[in-house]
Design a protein around this motif. Structure first.
Motif, PDB file in Angstrom:
ATOM      1  N   TYR A 119       0.838   5.430   0.455  1.00  6.90           N
ATOM      2  CA  TYR A 119       0.098   6.565   1.000  1.00  6.90           C
ATOM      3  C   TYR A 119       0.759   7.853   0.525  1.00  6.90           C
ATOM      4  CZ  TYR A 119      -1.959   3.049   4.058  1.00  6.90           C
ATOM      5  OH  TYR A 119      -2.612   1.937   4.537  1.00  6.90           O
ATOM      6  N   GLU A 120      -0.060   8.787   0.075  1.00  4.20           N
ATOM      7  CA  GLU A 120       0.458  10.069  -0.399  1.00  4.20           C
ATOM      8  C   GLU A 120       0.259  11.152   0.659  1.00  4.20           C
ATOM      9  OE1 GLU A 120       0.419  10.663  -5.034  1.00  4.20           O
ATOM     10  OE2 GLU A 120      -1.626  10.339  -4.320  1.00  4.20           O
ATOM     11  N   MET A 121       1.251  12.007   0.766  1.00  2.93           N
ATOM     12  CA  MET A 121       1.174  13.167   1.653  1.00  2.93           C
ATOM     13  C   MET A 121       1.546  14.407   0.846  1.00  2.93           C
ATOM     14  SD  MET A 121       3.010  11.647   5.082  1.00  2.93           S
ATOM     15  CE  MET A 121       2.667  13.164   5.985  1.00  2.93           C
ATOM     16  N   ALA A 129      -4.600  -2.647   5.212  1.00  2.45           N
ATOM     17  CA  ALA A 129      -4.387  -1.202   5.326  1.00  2.45           C
ATOM     18  C   ALA A 129      -3.415  -0.841   6.436  1.00  2.45           C
ATOM     19  CB  ALA A 129      -5.724  -0.502   5.561  1.00  2.45           C
ATOM     20  N   ASN A 130      -3.330  -1.666   7.460  1.00  5.86           N
ATOM     21  CA  ASN A 130      -2.414  -1.368   8.559  1.00  5.86           C
ATOM     22  C   ASN A 130      -1.105  -2.125   8.427  1.00  5.86           C
ATOM     23  OD1 ASN A 130      -3.373  -3.893   9.025  1.00  5.86           O
ATOM     24  ND2 ASN A 130      -3.826  -3.598  11.204  1.00  5.86           N
ATOM     25  N   ARG A 132       0.839  -1.203   0.000  1.00  4.62           N
ATOM     26  CA  ARG A 132       0.000   0.000   0.000  1.00  4.62           C
ATOM     27  C   ARG A 132       0.875   1.255   0.000  1.00  4.62           C
ATOM     28  NH1 ARG A 132      -5.353  -0.454   0.496  1.00  4.62           N
ATOM     29  NH2 ARG A 132      -6.180  -2.505   1.057  1.00  4.62           N
TER      30      ARG A 132
END
Length: 222
Positions: free
Chosen positions: A50-52, A220-221, A48
């Motif tokens: 994740y965008e920041m 997801a985690n 997965r």
């Protein structure tokens, strides 16, 4: 479309990885091709992402900016190279059409040379098809399919040969029937080349190089 990811900026250059993940990936690109390469290989692992949000001030070429037009072409090449093997079947078929077009040109060109040199149809059609099949195989394993996806080298070659012979028989049959119907040999061969891509793709994708799907994304985690 290729990776099943929805990223706003693949080329951001700011990326943070878990050490065990990045150390498990063989990195082949040393310029801006790294971006599509690493995204494709992460997608293959179903990691997965994740965008920041980030902010930065872009440099000018006078200040040291390095990216150029050639990097854009390289990025497109890398998107195809590192994603095609795991892309959805529909996209793989579109890519195969390009490969098939190159092989068809080789097929038709060699057939034309043999035809104008006086070779008979029973010789020129199989020879041209066989050489085109080798071209097709090399392009497929370079850009589209995994070698030894299910079969070892000898079995893969035998199965590929069986597919080639079967489709070659169809190719020759179409060419022969059309030629006997007073279609010029070169036009008959061209028509056969146009009719065979679906059979060629299906034989390669599902019999010779049956690659598994990428599978589910990690939790997801994770």
């Amino acid at each position: 479309m290729m990776t099943d990811l929805n990223l706003t900026d693949m080329e951001t250059c700011y990326k943070v990885f878990k050490r065990e993940i990045i150390q498990s990936i063989e990195i082949e690109e040393n310029r801006f091709g790294f971006e599509p390469e690493i995204v494709a290989k992460l997608a293959d692992r179903r990691v997965r992402i994740y965008e920041m949000g980030i902010s930065y001030d872009g440099r000018t070429y006078e200040e040291g900016k390095k990216i150029g037009a050639s990097d854009g072409f390289r990025a497109v090449y890398c998107i195809l190279r590192y994603n095609a093997r795991s892309a959805p079947v529909g996209i793989q078929f579109l890519i195969y059409l390009l490969i098939g077009a190159v092989a068809a040109i080789a097929n038709l060109g060699i057939f034309g040379l043999l035809d104008v040199s006086g070779a008979n149809l029973a010789f020129s059609a199989p020879v041209a098809f066989g050489i085109a099949a080798v071209v097709n195989y090399l392009l497929c394993v370079t850009f589209l399919f995994h070698r030894n996806a299910r079969w070892q080298n000898a079995a893969e070659w035998l199965l590929y040969g069986a597919v080639v012979v079967s489709i070659g028989a169809v190719d020759y049959g179409i060419t022969r029937v059309l030629a006997d119907a007073d279609v010029t040999p070169l036009l008959a061969k061209a028509i056969a080349c146009v009719l065979l891509p679906v059979m060629n793709f299906a034989g390669r994708r599902f019999l010779v190089f049956p690659s598994p799907s990428r599978g589910p994304w990690e939790p997801a985690n994770g």
